[in-house]
Design a protein around this motif. Structure first.
Motif, PDB file in Angstrom:
ATOM      1  N   ALA A 107       0.839  -1.212   0.000  1.00 27.58           N
ATOM      2  CA  ALA A 107       0.000   0.000   0.000  1.00 27.58           C
ATOM      3  C   ALA A 107       0.868   1.254   0.000  1.00 27.58           C
ATOM      4  CB  ALA A 107      -0.944  -0.013   1.199  1.00 27.58           C
ATOM      5  N   GLY A 124       1.879   2.004  -3.441  1.00 29.16           N
ATOM      6  CA  GLY A 124       0.834   2.176  -4.441  1.00 29.16           C
ATOM      7  C   GLY A 124       0.370   0.936  -5.171  1.00 29.16           C
ATOM      8  N   LYS A 133      -4.505  -0.558  -2.765  1.00 31.23           N
ATOM      9  CA  LYS A 133      -5.297   0.541  -2.203  1.00 31.23           C
ATOM     10  C   LYS A 133      -6.087  -0.038  -1.037  1.00 31.23           C
ATOM     11  CE  LYS A 133      -7.662   4.518  -2.593  1.00 31.23           C
ATOM     12  NZ  LYS A 133      -7.129   5.746  -2.133  1.00 31.23           N
ATOM     13  N   GLY A 162      -3.947  -1.163  -6.422  1.00 30.91           N
ATOM     14  CA  GLY A 162      -3.738   0.280  -6.396  1.00 30.91           C
ATOM     15  C   GLY A 162      -3.533   0.884  -7.764  1.00 30.91           C
ATOM     16  N   LYS A 163      -3.248   0.053  -8.740  1.00 32.30           N
ATOM     17  CA  LYS A 163      -3.099   0.512 -10.120  1.00 32.30           C
ATOM     18  C   LYS A 163      -3.408  -0.665 -11.027  1.00 32.30           C
ATOM     19  CE  LYS A 163       1.964   0.205  -9.737  1.00 32.30           C
ATOM     20  NZ  LYS A 163       3.194   0.967  -9.949  1.00 32.30           N
TER      21      LYS A 163
END
Length: 145
Positions: free
Chosen positions: A49, A52, A55, A67-68
């Protein structure tokens, strides 16, 4: 060379979240599915986290998700973040006491091998690893709630 359990768990978390991207997941759920320690998994998720990859959504109804996009995460990138170091021999580190470092060519061979290893993993995205998503979910189905 051997990757740590930390890396293994990080990749499993990302694979799980990517395979079930239609919903949020919890640390408890992932730990149960893989039969691994929640405490250890919490540390792994926190690191993911922080950088990134994951999330986190707090509160009631919260959980975890990627997160992506999976196609924007390489396996090499993930490993560089979660592995403590890639000091596969003493001379790669700052406290090198090896007496033959100046004339040893093994160090160069191992550095090139490590660089090639990471370069290969930079070619693989999480999306590539999840190309068999349905098969992965079939294997996990008996453990899903």
């Amino acid at each position: 060379m051997r990757l740590t359990v930390h890396s293994d768990y990080a990749l499993r978390v990302l694979m799980y979240l990517g395979a079930r991207e239609d919903r949020l997941a919890t640390i408890q759920e992932i730990a149960k599915v893989y039969a691994i320690s929640e405490n250890h998994l919490m540390k792994v998720v926190n690191k993911l986290a922080k950088h990134g990859f994951v999330k986190t959504l707090r509160g009631r109804g919260g959980g975890l998700r990627l997160g992506k996009p999976a196609e924007n995460m390489t396996i090499g990138e993930v490993l560089r973040i979660v592995e403590e170091d890639f000091q596969i021999v003493e001379c790669f580190g700052g406290s090198n006491m090896c007496r033959i470092t100046q004339s040893c060519r093994l160090r160069h061979a191992l550095r090139r091998a490590l660089d090639a290893f990471l370069a290969e993993l930079d070619e693989w995205t999480l999306a590539d690893i999840l190309s068999n998503r349905n098969s992965l979910l079939r294997e996990l189905r008996p453990f899903l709630s």
